[in-house]
Design an enzyme around this catalytic site. Structure first.
Site, PDB file in Angstrom:
ATOM      1  N   TRP A 141       0.845  -1.189   0.000  1.00 27.27           N
ATOM      2  CA  TRP A 141       0.000   0.000   0.000  1.00 27.27           C
ATOM      3  C   TRP A 141       0.884   1.244   0.000  1.00 27.27           C
ATOM      4  CZ3 TRP A 141      -1.888   2.545   4.977  1.00 27.27           C
ATOM      5  CH2 TRP A 141      -2.800   3.579   4.701  1.00 27.27           C
ATOM      6  N   ASP A 163      -1.669  -5.422   8.987  1.00 29.97           N
ATOM      7  CA  ASP A 163      -2.601  -4.401   8.499  1.00 29.97           C
ATOM      8  C   ASP A 163      -3.808  -5.145   7.942  1.00 29.97           C
ATOM      9  OD1 ASP A 163      -3.874  -2.147   7.633  1.00 29.97           O
ATOM     10  OD2 ASP A 163      -2.255  -1.438   6.340  1.00 29.97           O
ATOM     11  N   LYS A 217     -13.653  -0.410   4.273  1.00 30.42           N
ATOM     12  CA  LYS A 217     -14.057  -1.263   3.162  1.00 30.42           C
ATOM     13  C   LYS A 217     -15.180  -2.221   3.543  1.00 30.42           C
ATOM     14  CE  LYS A 217     -10.596   0.327   0.611  1.00 30.42           C
ATOM     15  NZ  LYS A 217      -9.772   1.061   1.589  1.00 30.42           N
TER      16      LYS A 217
END
Length: 405
Positions: free
Chosen positions: A134, A215, A251
């Protein structure tokens, strides 16, 4: 002389820059495949029905207010998030987990990064991130003062996991390094280790006494199964690792703008928890004072109400199923067109993103000729595909693969 005269221009964030370019494009045929947010088959944002119902209940509650939350966050959220991530694990049973509410996953990463900078052992431990990862990971950990290094992750020829390179890099690293791991739906590749490969990764981490920092931005969204998506975290916890987990509800609940997340710390001995929690609370207090209330109340209600929780799981299944359908549709259309190369990786990858293997020149051609917006490394947001644009996208990719090198 200006006090600000010696400040250099910061490089533009590539994802945010792409979004600006897409919004400014007036073409009726444009396709935004850069945005990291779910879209329905009409290309519109989708408010999850479970979230909509929770919002209605909050609005109708006469006791609803906008008061500050405690420094640690809303207990309905932090307790629910703990159970979601760790299940009925030993660390939960033995009360060895502390959870603090954060400003979504980004805030959780930053609070964890600053915490580790102050208390990591050895003091010179570097932070290892996957190559690629990311786009914000490097910036977060460097801003917190860490040296950032990379470990191999993507095999750029097969567009699968480079498990041999990954394990070799973990074993070659000095003992006691901090390793950032994507719990599921790896961003940007969509390439996840198998359960057997996660066991190998845990073996290497244990051998070298590395510290895992997970994460977790897509639990439930990745496969539609919250337990399957938590496999890696629960594996490491069950093997006795101390660890941090950054968790986001952007999300999987669609709470993008509400900035709702948590940071979890798992310790070996619960006697250490008061010290760890006090320092995390201090850091959070110094940066945001207290976290945002509204998204926490929505998420806390969804996690804590059995009816809403069941509906939410169904909502995630619907989202993950649509993503899988679009993956298969793109692969099938490229195969039908005879597009050079293998496209199985598009269907095999997991989560919101697909690492297509398109070159930078091909990405530029897609943008200039077809008004398609994706990142320079060829990553697409599969959520941006729908029944109305899938044929257009497939034909555009076929064209640039054949004619642009």
């Amino acid at each position: 002389m200006s006090y600000f005269g010696n400040i250099p221009q910061a490089p533009a964030d590539s994802i945010l820059k792409l979004s600006v370019m897409s919004k400014a494009d007036p073409s009726s045929s444009k396709v935004d495949l850069g945005v990291g947010a779910y879209r329905d088959d009409s290309g519109k944002p989708w408010v999850l029905p479970a979230v909509r119902e929770a919002s209605k209940r909050l609005a109708a509650d006469p006791a609803f207010n906008h008061e500050y939350l405690p420094v640690g966050g809303l207990p309905a959220l932090t307790d629910g998030a703990q159970a979601l991530i760790f299940g009925n694990s030993m660390s939960i049973q033995e009360k060895r987990v502390y959870t603090i509410q954060t400003i979504s996953g980004t805030g959780a990463n930053m609070v964890g990064a600053v915490f580790l900078k102050q208390f990591k052992s050895p003091e010179n431990a570097a932070v290892y991130i996957s190559k690629p990862t990311w786009g914000n990971h490097r910036s977060i950990f460097q801003t917190a003062g860490h040296e950032v290094r990379e470990y191999r992750y993507c095999n750029y020829e097969t567009l699968g996991l480079d498990i041999d390179g990954l394990l070799a890099d973990l074993r070659a690293a000095p003992k006691g390094q901090i390793v950032v791991l994507h719990a599921c739906a790896h961003n940007p590749t969509g390439i996840d280790p198998t359960p057997e490969q996660w066991q190998q990764i845990a073996d290497a981490m244990e051998e070298r006494e590395h510290f895992p920092f997970f994460d977790c931005a897509y639990q439930g969204f990745a496969t539609g199964d919250v337990d399957r998506d938590a496999y890696a975290i629960r594996l490491f916890e069950s093997r006795g690792f101390e660890l941090l987990v950054a968790e986001s509800f952007a999300k999987n609940m669609g709470l993008y703008g509400e900035r709702t997340g948590c940071l979890h710390a798992v310790v070996k001995d619960k006697s250490q928890l008061p010290m760890v929690s006090s320092q995390l609370n201090r850091l959070s207090r110094a940066t945001i004072s207290t976290a945002s209330a509204y998204g926490a109340k929505v998420a806390g209600m969804v996690l804590g109400d059995s009816e809403l929780h069941r509906e939410w799981v169904d909502n995630m299944t619907e989202m993950s199923s649509r993503i899988k359908t679009m993956r298969d549709a793109l692969r099938d259309r490229l195969v039908a067109l005879g597009t050079p190369g293998s496209w199985d990786h598009v269907a095999n990858q997991i989560g919101m993103f697909s690492f297509t293997g398109l070159s930078k020149a091909q990405v530029e051609a897609l943008r200039e000729q077809y008004h398609m917006y994706l990142t320079e490394d060829g990553r697409i947001s599969v959520a941006g595909l729908n029944s109305g644009n899938i044929d257009y996208v497939a034909k555009a990719i076929d064209d640039v693969v054949r004619n642009v090198k």
